[in-house]
Scaffold this motif. Structure first.
Motif, mmCIF file in Angstrom:
data_model
loop_
_atom_site.group_PDB
_atom_site.id
_atom_site.type_symbol
_atom_site.label_atom_id
_atom_site.label_comp_id
_atom_site.label_asym_id
_atom_site.label_seq_id
_atom_site.Cartn_x
_atom_site.Cartn_y
_atom_site.Cartn_z
ATOM 1 N N ARG A 1 -9.895 1.096 7.410
ATOM 2 C CA ARG A 1 -9.203 2.195 8.077
ATOM 3 C C ARG A 1 -9.448 2.108 9.579
ATOM 4 O O ARG A 1 -10.455 1.572 10.030
ATOM 5 N N TYR B 1 -4.898 3.651 6.876
ATOM 6 C CA TYR B 1 -5.639 2.902 5.866
ATOM 7 C C TYR B 1 -4.857 1.637 5.505
ATOM 8 O O TYR B 1 -3.639 1.672 5.321
ATOM 9 N N ALA C 1 0.842 -1.199 0.000
ATOM 10 C CA ALA C 1 0.000 0.000 0.000
ATOM 11 C C ALA C 1 0.871 1.239 0.000
ATOM 12 O O ALA C 1 1.955 1.257 0.599
ATOM 13 N N LEU D 1 -7.531 3.710 -4.585
ATOM 14 C CA LEU D 1 -8.617 4.287 -3.805
ATOM 15 C C LEU D 1 -8.477 5.799 -3.925
ATOM 16 O O LEU D 1 -7.613 6.396 -3.285
ATOM 17 N N CYS E 1 -14.734 -2.205 -1.177
ATOM 18 C CA CYS E 1 -14.032 -3.331 -1.783
ATOM 19 C C CYS E 1 -14.231 -3.323 -3.295
ATOM 20 O O CYS E 1 -15.182 -2.739 -3.813
ATOM 21 N N CYS F 1 -4.970 -1.987 2.982
ATOM 22 C CA CYS F 1 -5.608 -2.794 1.951
ATOM 23 C C CYS F 1 -5.438 -4.263 2.306
ATOM 24 O O CYS F 1 -4.456 -4.660 2.944
ATOM 25 N N TRP G 1 -10.514 -2.221 1.364
ATOM 26 C CA TRP G 1 -9.800 -1.155 2.078
ATOM 27 C C TRP G 1 -10.458 -0.963 3.443
ATOM 28 O O TRP G 1 -11.700 -0.902 3.543
ATOM 29 N N CYS H 1 -2.781 0.076 -3.967
ATOM 30 C CA CYS H 1 -2.479 -1.226 -3.377
ATOM 31 C C CYS H 1 -2.065 -2.163 -4.495
ATOM 32 O O CYS H 1 -2.875 -2.470 -5.376
#
Length: 120
Positions: free
Chosen positions: A35, A91, A5, A78, A47, A93, A33, A21
């Motif tokens: 967080r 964050y 990531a 993202l 997703c 992935c 993803w 990612c």
């Protein structure tokens, strides 16, 4: 299987950042993803399914965040627009063959976190 990531950083409210990612060793797959904000639990953000490009987003980011695949299909982006202070978080992935989108327990493979800070 490896996930890498990248792309975190700082932005002002209303600004944009793009996270990436890169996945190797798994195909096809679903990228999720997640967080984690300071003092809060891990939250699923969205997703992306590599096989059919279907996406899902949590309500708090709908219309602001977008998942897409790079030309090199092993990378998923993202794109985060109209960032808000409440988007501040680490964050992550994650990937797997057929995970449940927002269930972190259904993903076996994780990348390292990348920090996103939104403040004025």
């Amino acid at each position: 299987v490896q996930l890498q990531a990248s792309g975190g950083g700082s932005a002002q409210p209303g600004g944009s950042l793009r996270l990436s990612c890169a996945v190797s060793g798994l195909d096809p797959y679903v990228i999720g993803w997640f967080r984690q904000a300071p003092g809060k639990q891990v939250e699923g953000v969205g997703c992306f399914s590599i096989s059919d490009s279907k996406t899902h987003y949590v309500d708090s980011v709908k219309g602001r965040f977008a998942l897409s695949r790079a030309e090199a299909k092993n990378t998923v982006y993202l794109q985060m627009n109209d960032l808000k202070p409440e988007d501040t978080a680490e964050y992550y992935c994650a990937a797997d063959l057929l995970p449940i989108c927002y269930d972190k327990r259904s993903y076996d493979y994780w990348g390292q976190g990348t920090l996103v800070t939104v403040s004025s």
